[in-house]
Design a protein around this motif. Structure first.
Motif, PDB file in Angstrom:
ATOM      1  N   GLU A 108      18.179  72.792 -12.181  1.00 19.45           N
ATOM      2  CA  GLU A 108      17.977  71.811 -13.151  1.00 19.45           C
ATOM      3  C   GLU A 108      17.089  71.014 -12.656  1.00 19.45           C
ATOM      4  N   VAL A 109      15.941  70.389 -13.320  1.00 18.48           N
ATOM      5  CA  VAL A 109      15.223  69.114 -12.982  1.00 18.48           C
ATOM      6  C   VAL A 109      16.064  67.851 -13.730  1.00 18.48           C
ATOM      7  N   LEU A 110      16.554  67.016 -12.821  1.00 21.04           N
ATOM      8  CA  LEU A 110      17.204  65.856 -13.050  1.00 21.04           C
ATOM      9  C   LEU A 110      16.321  64.765 -13.603  1.00 21.04           C
ATOM     10  N   SER A 111      15.033  64.557 -12.857  1.00 16.76           N
ATOM     11  CA  SER A 111      14.050  63.662 -13.082  1.00 16.76           C
ATOM     12  C   SER A 111      12.672  63.941 -12.552  1.00 16.76           C
ATOM     13  N   ARG A 112      11.772  63.308 -13.192  1.00 17.77           N
ATOM     14  CA  ARG A 112      10.444  63.203 -12.517  1.00 17.77           C
ATOM     15  C   ARG A 112      10.053  61.973 -12.806  1.00 17.77           C
ATOM     16  N   ASP A 113       9.451  61.286 -11.574  1.00 17.13           N
ATOM     17  CA  ASP A 113       8.866  60.091 -11.842  1.00 17.13           C
ATOM     18  C   ASP A 113       7.571  60.140 -10.869  1.00 17.13           C
ATOM     19  N   GLY A 114       6.396  60.164 -11.537  1.00 17.65           N
ATOM     20  CA  GLY A 114       5.121  60.318 -10.766  1.00 17.65           C
ATOM     21  C   GLY A 114       5.211  61.709 -10.019  1.00 17.65           C
ATOM     22  N   SER A 115       4.940  61.594  -8.605  1.00 14.44           N
ATOM     23  CA  SER A 115       5.097  62.774  -7.808  1.00 14.44           C
ATOM     24  C   SER A 115       6.307  63.164  -7.180  1.00 14.44           C
ATOM     25  N   GLN A 116       7.319  62.624  -7.493  1.00  9.92           N
ATOM     26  CA  GLN A 116       8.865  62.923  -7.263  1.00  9.92           C
ATOM     27  C   GLN A 116       9.473  63.465  -8.367  1.00  9.92           C
ATOM     28  N   ILE A 117      10.346  64.646  -7.836  1.00  6.23           N
ATOM     29  CA  ILE A 117      11.150  65.483  -8.743  1.00  6.23           C
ATOM     30  C   ILE A 117      12.416  65.612  -8.084  1.00  6.23           C
ATOM     31  N   ASP A 118      13.313  65.336  -9.110  1.00  2.84           N
ATOM     32  CA  ASP A 118      14.641  65.121  -8.522  1.00  2.84           C
ATOM     33  C   ASP A 118      15.298  66.664  -8.982  1.00  2.84           C
ATOM     34  N   LEU A 119      16.023  67.437  -8.261  1.00  2.91           N
ATOM     35  CA  LEU A 119      16.523  68.723  -8.646  1.00  2.91           C
ATOM     36  C   LEU A 119      18.225  68.577  -8.387  1.00  2.91           C
ATOM     37  N   ARG A 120      18.780  69.664  -9.146  1.00  2.00           N
ATOM     38  CA  ARG A 120      20.250  70.139  -8.477  1.00  2.00           C
ATOM     39  C   ARG A 120      19.976  71.591  -8.805  1.00  2.00           C
ATOM     40  N   PHE A 121      20.935  72.292  -8.005  1.00  5.79           N
ATOM     41  CA  PHE A 121      20.917  73.605  -8.315  1.00  5.79           C
ATOM     42  C   PHE A 121      22.351  74.139  -7.425  1.00  5.79           C
ATOM     43  N   ASN A 122      22.898  75.446  -7.945  1.00  2.00           N
ATOM     44  CA  ASN A 122      24.101  75.919  -7.319  1.00  2.00           C
ATOM     45  C   ASN A 122      23.376  77.091  -6.527  1.00  2.00           C
ATOM     46  N   TRP A 123      24.326  77.339  -5.481  1.00  2.85           N
ATOM     47  CA  TRP A 123      23.858  78.413  -4.436  1.00  2.85           C
ATOM     48  C   TRP A 123      25.106  79.085  -4.169  1.00  2.85           C
ATOM     49  N   GLN A 124      24.918  80.260  -3.516  1.00  6.59           N
ATOM     50  CA  GLN A 124      25.684  80.946  -2.692  1.00  6.59           C
ATOM     51  C   GLN A 124      25.374  81.691  -1.761  1.00  6.59           C
ATOM     52  N   THR A 125      25.852  81.828  -0.535  1.00  5.96           N
ATOM     53  CA  THR A 125      25.431  82.579   0.556  1.00  5.96           C
ATOM     54  C   THR A 125      26.470  83.511   1.169  1.00  5.96           C
ATOM     55  N   LEU A 126      25.976  84.544   1.319  1.00  5.91           N
ATOM     56  CA  LEU A 126      26.665  85.520   1.854  1.00  5.91           C
ATOM     57  C   LEU A 126      26.118  85.703   3.278  1.00  5.91           C
ATOM     58  N   SER A 127      27.142  85.705   4.166  1.00 11.18           N
ATOM     59  CA  SER A 127      26.599  86.155   5.548  1.00 11.18           C
ATOM     60  C   SER A 127      27.393  87.359   6.212  1.00 11.18           C
ATOM     61  N   TYR A 128      26.559  88.136   7.074  1.00 18.70           N
ATOM     62  CA  TYR A 128      27.543  89.219   7.765  1.00 18.70           C
ATOM     63  C   TYR A 128      27.169  88.959   9.435  1.00 18.70           C
ATOM     64  N   ARG A 129      28.427  89.084   9.808  1.00 18.47           N
ATOM     65  CA  ARG A 129      28.312  89.371  11.321  1.00 18.47           C
ATOM     66  C   ARG A 129      29.521  89.833  12.044  1.00 18.47           C
TER      67      ARG A 129
END
Length: 174
Positions: A108-129
């Protein structure tokens, strides 16, 4: 990211697709353990913060005075962590490094102010070891500066939603 994407970003006109490609490229650099490429996504003054949950299920709010799972006040701290990963100079380094796969969603783009963009996003990381797969997930909040020749992350906050972890968590897990 393609040259055209970088040129558009320099014109402060990052499209949603450009933003998505930027985030995917950062995640790919982590999965590929391409540390120098990953570091190039960050502005020199970028704080990298992963707050912890307090006893009341609220996130801590002040990384300087409250507990954090991770806190680097600027890129130098991130570079130091990568140096330790690359040179095996940390007791927290996982050897061998886990194989990871990052999945991003809900950008999601939360805001844009000139050259600044504020974002949020969800993530999941799988790791194997060592024959075991772990997973971590959460939400990230980024500020990106598009005023220069390429976009740079100027602020990064990572909220780890499954914070009951049984081993050290590192930058490549999130």
């Amino acid at each position: 990211m393609t040259t055209a994407t970088l040129e558009r970003a320099a014109d402060n006109a990052m499209t949603f697709e450009d933003i998505q490609a930027f985030l995917f490229a950062e995640a790919r650099a982590l999965d590929d353990r391409d540390w120098d490429t990953w570091l190039a996504f960050y502005h020199k003054d970028c704080p990298f913060w992963m707050p912890t949950w307090d006893d009341e299920d609220k996130l801590t709010e002040d990384p300087a005075n409250e507990m954090s799972l991770m806190y680097y006040p600027n890129k130098q701290g991130i570079e130091d962590r990568v140096f330790r990963i690359k040179t095996d100079r940390s007791s927290a380094t996982s050897l061998p490094e886990p194989r990871t796969n990052h999945y991003l969603s809900g950008i999601e783009v939360l805001s844009r102010d000139g050259s600044q963009i504020d974002l949020r996003f969800n993530w999941q990381t799988l790791s194997y070891r060592y024959g075991k797969t772990d997973q971590h997930w959460g939400t990230s909040f980024y500020s990106i500066d598009t005023s220069g020749p390429k976009p740079l992350i100027t602020d990064k906050k990572v909220v780890l939603k499954n914070d009951h972890i049984h081993h050290v968590i590192d930058v490549y897990h999130i």
